[in-house]
Scaffold this motif. Structure first.
Motif, PDB file in Angstrom:
ATOM      1  N   GLN A 146       5.101   3.539  -6.622  1.00  0.00           N
ATOM      2  CA  GLN A 146       6.306   2.979  -7.240  1.00  0.00           C
ATOM      3  C   GLN A 146       5.959   1.809  -8.156  1.00  0.00           C
ATOM      4  OE1 GLN A 146       9.063   2.091  -4.071  1.00  0.00           O
ATOM      5  NE2 GLN A 146       8.693   4.078  -3.122  1.00  0.00           N
ATOM      6  N   TRP A 147       4.815   1.174  -7.928  1.00  0.00           N
ATOM      7  CA  TRP A 147       4.368   0.030  -8.746  1.00  0.00           C
ATOM      8  C   TRP A 147       3.506   0.474  -9.917  1.00  0.00           C
ATOM      9  CZ3 TRP A 147       2.461  -4.938  -5.907  1.00  0.00           C
ATOM     10  CH2 TRP A 147       3.411  -5.364  -4.986  1.00  0.00           C
ATOM     11  N   ILE A 148       2.634   1.448  -9.680  1.00  0.00           N
ATOM     12  CA  ILE A 148       1.652   1.887 -10.678  1.00  0.00           C
ATOM     13  C   ILE A 148       2.098   3.265 -11.162  1.00  0.00           C
ATOM     14  CG2 ILE A 148      -0.792   2.252 -11.178  1.00  0.00           C
ATOM     15  CD1 ILE A 148      -0.215  -0.568 -10.047  1.00  0.00           C
ATOM     16  N   PRO A 149       2.566   3.374 -12.390  1.00  0.00           N
ATOM     17  CA  PRO A 149       3.260   4.585 -12.851  1.00  0.00           C
ATOM     18  C   PRO A 149       2.505   5.906 -12.691  1.00  0.00           C
ATOM     19  CG  PRO A 149       3.534   2.830 -14.442  1.00  0.00           C
ATOM     20  CD  PRO A 149       2.551   2.331 -13.423  1.00  0.00           C
ATOM     21  N   LEU A 150       1.183   5.936 -12.848  1.00  0.00           N
ATOM     22  CA  LEU A 150       0.478   7.216 -12.814  1.00  0.00           C
ATOM     23  C   LEU A 150      -0.192   7.516 -11.481  1.00  0.00           C
ATOM     24  CD1 LEU A 150      -1.032   7.176 -16.417  1.00  0.00           C
ATOM     25  CD2 LEU A 150       1.164   8.101 -15.613  1.00  0.00           C
ATOM     26  N   CYS A 151       0.061   6.683 -10.465  1.00  0.00           N
ATOM     27  CA  CYS A 151      -0.487   6.944  -9.127  1.00  0.00           C
ATOM     28  C   CYS A 151       0.332   8.014  -8.412  1.00  0.00           C
ATOM     29  CB  CYS A 151      -0.471   5.668  -8.292  1.00  0.00           C
ATOM     30  SG  CYS A 151      -1.774   4.517  -8.711  1.00  0.00           S
ATOM     31  N   HIS A 152      -0.372   8.840  -7.678  1.00  0.00           N
ATOM     32  CA  HIS A 152       0.295   9.851  -6.860  1.00  0.00           C
ATOM     33  C   HIS A 152       0.838   9.203  -5.593  1.00  0.00           C
ATOM     34  CE1 HIS A 152      -2.524  12.177  -9.322  1.00  0.00           C
ATOM     35  NE2 HIS A 152      -1.680  13.183  -9.183  1.00  0.00           N
ATOM     36  N   PRO A 153       2.015   9.618  -5.130  1.00  0.00           N
ATOM     37  CA  PRO A 153       2.472   9.153  -3.815  1.00  0.00           C
ATOM     38  C   PRO A 153       1.597   9.801  -2.744  1.00  0.00           C
ATOM     39  CG  PRO A 153       4.093  10.622  -4.826  1.00  0.00           C
ATOM     40  CD  PRO A 153       2.979  10.460  -5.804  1.00  0.00           C
ATOM     41  N   LEU A 154       1.079   8.978  -1.839  1.00  0.00           N
ATOM     42  CA  LEU A 154       0.129   9.481  -0.846  1.00  0.00           C
ATOM     43  C   LEU A 154       0.625   9.246   0.576  1.00  0.00           C
ATOM     44  CD1 LEU A 154      -3.208   8.110  -2.372  1.00  0.00           C
ATOM     45  CD2 LEU A 154      -2.234  10.399  -2.584  1.00  0.00           C
ATOM     46  N   PRO A 155       0.355  10.196   1.463  1.00  0.00           N
ATOM     47  CA  PRO A 155       0.657   9.978   2.880  1.00  0.00           C
ATOM     48  C   PRO A 155      -0.498   9.183   3.507  1.00  0.00           C
ATOM     49  CG  PRO A 155      -0.195  12.183   2.562  1.00  0.00           C
ATOM     50  CD  PRO A 155      -0.118  11.542   1.198  1.00  0.00           C
ATOM     51  N   LEU A 156      -0.331   7.887   3.639  1.00  0.00           N
ATOM     52  CA  LEU A 156      -1.396   7.058   4.188  1.00  0.00           C
ATOM     53  C   LEU A 156      -1.485   7.267   5.697  1.00  0.00           C
ATOM     54  CD1 LEU A 156      -0.750   3.766   2.192  1.00  0.00           C
ATOM     55  CD2 LEU A 156      -2.189   5.735   1.591  1.00  0.00           C
ATOM     56  N   THR A 157      -2.702   7.338   6.199  1.00  0.00           N
ATOM     57  CA  THR A 157      -2.901   7.507   7.632  1.00  0.00           C
ATOM     58  C   THR A 157      -3.272   6.195   8.309  1.00  0.00           C
ATOM     59  OG1 THR A 157      -5.202   8.163   7.285  1.00  0.00           O
ATOM     60  CG2 THR A 157      -3.553   9.938   7.406  1.00  0.00           C
ATOM     61  N   GLY A 158      -3.573   5.170   7.518  1.00  0.00           N
ATOM     62  CA  GLY A 158      -3.881   3.866   8.097  1.00  0.00           C
ATOM     63  C   GLY A 158      -3.963   2.795   7.037  1.00  0.00           C
ATOM     64  N   ALA A 179       0.836  -1.205   0.000  1.00  0.00           N
ATOM     65  CA  ALA A 179       0.000   0.000   0.000  1.00  0.00           C
ATOM     66  C   ALA A 179       0.866   1.249   0.000  1.00  0.00           C
ATOM     67  CB  ALA A 179      -0.938   0.000   1.213  1.00  0.00           C
ATOM     68  N   LYS A 180       1.905   1.240   0.832  1.00  0.00           N
ATOM     69  CA  LYS A 180       2.785   2.409   0.933  1.00  0.00           C
ATOM     70  C   LYS A 180       3.595   2.642  -0.342  1.00  0.00           C
ATOM     71  CE  LYS A 180       5.200   2.380   4.743  1.00  0.00           C
ATOM     72  NZ  LYS A 180       5.911   1.952   5.963  1.00  0.00           N
ATOM     73  N   ALA A 181       3.865   1.592  -1.098  1.00  0.00           N
ATOM     74  CA  ALA A 181       4.712   1.697  -2.292  1.00  0.00           C
ATOM     75  C   ALA A 181       3.917   1.724  -3.599  1.00  0.00           C
ATOM     76  CB  ALA A 181       5.700   0.534  -2.318  1.00  0.00           C
ATOM     77  N   THR A 182       2.620   1.912  -3.524  1.00  0.00           N
ATOM     78  CA  THR A 182       1.779   1.821  -4.730  1.00  0.00           C
ATOM     79  C   THR A 182       2.256   2.736  -5.851  1.00  0.00           C
ATOM     80  OG1 THR A 182      -0.125   1.084  -3.472  1.00  0.00           O
ATOM     81  CG2 THR A 182      -0.572   2.093  -5.613  1.00  0.00           C
TER      82      THR A 182
END
Length: 163
Positions: A77-89, A72-75
């Motif tokens: 890096q796996w999916i090219p057009l996904c934004h890096p997100l600060p996950l809270t849970g 979940a934290k590295a998504t």
């Protein structure tokens, strides 16, 4: 929201028809939650070995849980057009049917400008792949899937619950 998205068009293409990361700078910050699930079907003896902690590589569910959280934290890096997100849970839960199916569910949460559907889907995928990796010495014909989005909450497009 991008006018193309409102019209039902794909939004990950620029004016030249090439892929781009969607600009979310004008979107409002809101609480976003997504729940995804997957399943690993296996022989009853493999599921029993997992439950009894008799897999040679270690505690399958503990390792798969960490893999799901890392996934979940590295998504982005796996999916090219996904934004890096600060996950809270991120929470990963395992259940089974008592016979031959291991169910994996991930709940992912953030406060941000875009949803966490891909993070939840990546989490259950990484967990399922880890289960396969740790048990493949016992059984190579395990089946992963279906993997699907159960629900999402938040954002301009509204809530979604799979029927």
């Amino acid at each position: 929201m991008d006018s193309a998205a409102v019209q039902g068009e794909l939004t990950h293409f620029n004016d030249q028809g090439r892929a781009h990361m969607v600009d979310i700078s004008e979107k409002d910050i809101s609480v976003r939650v997504a729940i995804a699930s997957s399943m690993v079907t296996m022989d009853p003896s493999t599921l029993e070995a997992i439950k009894q902690g008799k897999i040679g590589k270690g505690d399958v569910l503990a390792v798969a849980q960490i893999a799901g959280i890392q996934g979940a934290k590295a998504t982005s890096q796996w999916i090219p057009l996904c934004h890096p997100l600060p996950l809270t849970g991120v929470n990963i839960v395992f259940t089974d049917n008592g016979l031959d199916e291991l169910y994996i569910e991930a709940s992912v949460k953030t406060e941000g400008k875009t949803g966490v559907e891909m993070e939840a889907l990546t989490a259950v995928s990484a967990a399922a792949l880890t289960v396969y990796d740790m048990c493949k010495a016992l059984q190579k014909d395990m089946v992963i899937g279906p993997t699907l989005l159960r629900s999402k909450m938040g954002g301009k497009s509204g809530d979604y619950t799979r029927s």
